[in-house]
Design a protein around this motif. Structure first.
Motif, PDB file in Angstrom:
ATOM      1  N   GLN A 195       0.812  -1.218   0.000  1.00 28.40           N
ATOM      2  CA  GLN A 195       0.000   0.000   0.000  1.00 28.40           C
ATOM      3  C   GLN A 195       0.846   1.270   0.000  1.00 28.40           C
ATOM      4  O   GLN A 195       0.303   2.385   0.002  1.00 28.40           O
ATOM      5  CB  GLN A 195      -0.921   0.008   1.220  1.00 28.40           C
ATOM      6  CG  GLN A 195      -1.947  -1.120   1.237  1.00 28.40           C
ATOM      7  CD  GLN A 195      -2.813  -1.094   2.482  1.00 28.40           C
ATOM      8  OE1 GLN A 195      -2.886  -0.093   3.203  1.00 28.40           O
ATOM      9  NE2 GLN A 195      -3.493  -2.215   2.749  1.00 28.40           N
ATOM     10  N   ALA A 196       2.159   1.144  -0.015  1.00 31.72           N
ATOM     11  CA  ALA A 196       3.036   2.320   0.004  1.00 31.72           C
ATOM     12  C   ALA A 196       2.828   3.155  -1.248  1.00 31.72           C
ATOM     13  O   ALA A 196       2.823   2.631  -2.360  1.00 31.72           O
ATOM     14  CB  ALA A 196       4.494   1.885   0.112  1.00 31.72           C
ATOM     15  N   GLU A 197       2.675   4.466  -1.040  1.00 32.04           N
ATOM     16  CA  GLU A 197       2.469   5.359  -2.186  1.00 32.04           C
ATOM     17  C   GLU A 197       3.191   6.690  -2.028  1.00 32.04           C
ATOM     18  O   GLU A 197       3.151   7.529  -2.915  1.00 32.04           O
ATOM     19  CB  GLU A 197       0.982   5.626  -2.386  1.00 32.04           C
ATOM     20  CG  GLU A 197       0.291   6.219  -1.166  1.00 32.04           C
ATOM     21  CD  GLU A 197      -1.206   6.381  -1.343  1.00 32.04           C
ATOM     22  OE1 GLU A 197      -1.809   7.070  -0.500  1.00 32.04           O
ATOM     23  OE2 GLU A 197      -1.773   5.821  -2.297  1.00 32.04           O
ATOM     24  N   GLY A 198       3.871   6.875  -0.892  1.00 35.52           N
ATOM     25  CA  GLY A 198       4.605   8.109  -0.652  1.00 35.52           C
ATOM     26  C   GLY A 198       6.104   7.871  -0.696  1.00 35.52           C
ATOM     27  O   GLY A 198       6.645   7.410  -1.707  1.00 35.52           O
ATOM     28  N   ALA A 201       7.280   4.281  -1.730  1.00 30.16           N
ATOM     29  CA  ALA A 201       6.670   3.668  -2.908  1.00 30.16           C
ATOM     30  C   ALA A 201       7.650   2.813  -3.700  1.00 30.16           C
ATOM     31  O   ALA A 201       7.276   1.771  -4.260  1.00 30.16           O
ATOM     32  CB  ALA A 201       6.082   4.755  -3.809  1.00 30.16           C
ATOM     33  N   ARG A 204       7.968  -1.183  -2.994  1.00 31.17           N
ATOM     34  CA  ARG A 204       6.854  -2.137  -3.129  1.00 31.17           C
ATOM     35  C   ARG A 204       7.295  -3.453  -3.774  1.00 31.17           C
ATOM     36  O   ARG A 204       6.749  -4.503  -3.481  1.00 31.17           O
ATOM     37  CB  ARG A 204       5.711  -1.510  -3.930  1.00 31.17           C
ATOM     38  CG  ARG A 204       4.925  -0.453  -3.193  1.00 31.17           C
ATOM     39  CD  ARG A 204       3.574  -0.213  -3.860  1.00 31.17           C
ATOM     40  NE  ARG A 204       3.730   0.225  -5.242  1.00 31.17           N
ATOM     41  CZ  ARG A 204       3.657   1.486  -5.650  1.00 31.17           C
ATOM     42  NH1 ARG A 204       3.421   2.453  -4.753  1.00 31.17           N
ATOM     43  NH2 ARG A 204       3.808   1.804  -6.908  1.00 31.17           N
ATOM     44  N   GLU A 218       5.602   5.696   6.222  1.00 35.42           N
ATOM     45  CA  GLU A 218       6.094   6.600   5.197  1.00 35.42           C
ATOM     46  C   GLU A 218       5.522   8.003   5.358  1.00 35.42           C
ATOM     47  O   GLU A 218       4.683   8.263   6.224  1.00 35.42           O
ATOM     48  CB  GLU A 218       5.762   6.056   3.809  1.00 35.42           C
ATOM     49  CG  GLU A 218       4.274   5.954   3.511  1.00 35.42           C
ATOM     50  CD  GLU A 218       3.984   5.545   2.071  1.00 35.42           C
ATOM     51  OE1 GLU A 218       4.925   5.421   1.266  1.00 35.42           O
ATOM     52  OE2 GLU A 218       2.789   5.379   1.740  1.00 35.42           O
ATOM     53  N   CYS A 230      11.984   6.858   4.906  1.00 30.80           N
ATOM     54  CA  CYS A 230      11.024   5.758   4.840  1.00 30.80           C
ATOM     55  C   CYS A 230      11.470   4.718   5.856  1.00 30.80           C
ATOM     56  O   CYS A 230      12.671   4.460   5.995  1.00 30.80           O
ATOM     57  CB  CYS A 230      11.021   5.176   3.419  1.00 30.80           C
ATOM     58  SG  CYS A 230      10.380   3.487   3.281  1.00 30.80           S
ATOM     59  N   HIS A 324      14.620   5.913  -7.343  1.00 32.49           N
ATOM     60  CA  HIS A 324      13.294   6.534  -7.363  1.00 32.49           C
ATOM     61  C   HIS A 324      13.374   7.995  -6.922  1.00 32.49           C
ATOM     62  O   HIS A 324      12.792   8.885  -7.564  1.00 32.49           O
ATOM     63  CB  HIS A 324      12.352   5.754  -6.442  1.00 32.49           C
ATOM     64  CG  HIS A 324      10.971   6.326  -6.366  1.00 32.49           C
ATOM     65  ND1 HIS A 324      10.022   6.127  -7.337  1.00 32.49           N
ATOM     66  CD2 HIS A 324      10.375   7.119  -5.420  1.00 32.49           C
ATOM     67  CE1 HIS A 324       8.900   6.759  -7.008  1.00 32.49           C
ATOM     68  NE2 HIS A 324       9.094   7.361  -5.841  1.00 32.49           N
ATOM     69  N   GLN A 328      12.679  11.639  -9.139  1.00 34.56           N
ATOM     70  CA  GLN A 328      11.740  12.696  -8.738  1.00 34.56           C
ATOM     71  C   GLN A 328      12.418  14.063  -8.703  1.00 34.56           C
ATOM     72  O   GLN A 328      11.756  15.095  -8.865  1.00 34.56           O
ATOM     73  CB  GLN A 328      11.170  12.397  -7.337  1.00 34.56           C
ATOM     74  CG  GLN A 328      10.546  11.030  -7.173  1.00 34.56           C
ATOM     75  CD  GLN A 328       9.521  10.705  -8.240  1.00 34.56           C
ATOM     76  OE1 GLN A 328       8.578  11.459  -8.463  1.00 34.56           O
ATOM     77  NE2 GLN A 328       9.700   9.574  -8.910  1.00 34.56           N
TER      78      GLN A 328
END
Length: 340
Positions: A195-198, A201, A204, A218, A230, A324, A328
């Motif tokens: 469920q990690a999305e921040g 992420a 995963r 997170e 994280c 990652h 960003q």
């Protein structure tokens, strides 16, 4: 409401406030931060060349209602402050090194340690390459969402004023209106890794569950924050691994903080601590970004929640996290480095 916003009310010694922090103290937000309409300011650290300015603002209360706000301003090109101010030496100790992004376009984070909340902002001078105005605002006393938002306003707006006074052109964010103590997480609020999305992420797709950390704690993804972190959490809700990214002035301070002296070509020397290490080139600064993973220690039980450290898992997890993060931020040349 107007009193709490600092628009009306007796602001105490107006002269001391106007002179505070070399005349750059931003007074909006002080009433909210100190939960008072009456306060005074004192200059601190006169003759201390490590700081551009330093001041303390206090309310007149005593007992549980007493509180104060301490501000310190410095250039990123000056001597790195003590570990007591920067907190980077706590990164391997549970979630003590955690930081949440300020948001609203600010290059800053909010931290919490013991009874102290801190807002740190690092504003790059767009007209002076590799120089930034770094501000630390510490709130001593009872804290809630209102006082923390006030601390954020005072710190960020004072940093902007000081930078402009000294000819440092910065990209400032919007006025902070909703900082929350809940931004700093707790292991009990961890969620399953898928469920990690921040900030977690990128992890995963790892085999973190097989390595004893099936959950994550997170923070919101924020490309402006000078620090990202994280935490990989065990089934017992204990932080097992901490992953950190530092950029610009924060990366420089991390490298030179206590216990993090960088040896050329290697990561930091951390004694017997288990870690993985990486760097990257970023457009905002000649200072390479730093990415580090620690196996975390649990001071409550005097143990490591992850009993066996896996070099291969640490390497793969940190590489995914670093790549990652770099994507960003527009960073390139991610390099995994050997341990010292």
């Amino acid at each position: 409401m107007l009193y709490s916003a600092g628009i009306f009310g007796d602001k105490g010694d107006a002269g001391s406030l106007n002179r505070a922090c070399d005349g750059t103290l931003a007074q909006g937000g002080i009433s909210a931060a100190l939960h008072s309409s009456h306060f005074s300011a004192d200059e601190e650290g006169e003759g201390d060349s490590d700081y551009l300015a330093s001041c303390r603002i206090r309310n007149p209360e005593s007992g549980p209602q007493a509180s104060s706000l301490e501000l310190k301003l410095r250039w990123s090109t000056t001597k790195t402050p003590s570990a007591m101010l920067t907190w980077y030496n706590a990164d391997y100790d549970g979630v003590r090194g955690q930081a949440a992004p300020l948001g609203d376009g600010w290059s800053g984070v909010v931290r919490h340690e013991g009874g102290t909340y801190q807002v740190m902002a690092a504003l790059d001078c767009v007209n002076q390459k590799n120089k930034a105005l770094v501000a630390y605002g510490d709130l001593l006393g009872t804290a809630n969402d209102t006082t923390l938002t006030g601390l954020g306003r005072v710190t960020t707006e004072t940093a902007r004023k000081a930078a402009e006074k000294h000819g440092c052109q910065v990209k400032a964010g919007r006025r902070l209106t909703d900082l929350s103590t809940a931004r700093l997480g707790a292991p009990g609020a961890a969620k399953p890794l898928p469920q990690a999305e921040g900030s977690c992420a990128a992890l995963r797709g790892t085999d973190a569950e097989r390595n004893g950390t099936p959950e994550v704690m997170e923070y919101p993804a924020d490309p402006d924050a000078p620090q990202t972190n994280c935490f990989l959490v065990t089934k017992a809700k204990k932080p097992g691994y901490g992953l950190y990214a530092y950029y610009g002035a924060a990366a420089k301070d991390f490298l030179t903080s206590e216990g993090n002296q960088l040896r050329e070509g290697y990561g930091p020397t951390h004694g017997d601590r288990d870690y993985a290490w990486a760097t990257a080139t970023c457009p905002q600064s000649d200072q390479r970004a730093v990415f580090v993973l620690y196996r975390l220690y649990d001071g409550d039980t005097d143990t490591y929640p992850v009993p066996h450290f896996s070099d291969s898992f640490a390497h793969d997890a940190l590489q995914l996290f670093a790549e990652h993060e770099a994507k960003q931020r527009g960073c390139t040349d991610v390099r995994m480095t050997p341990r010292a």
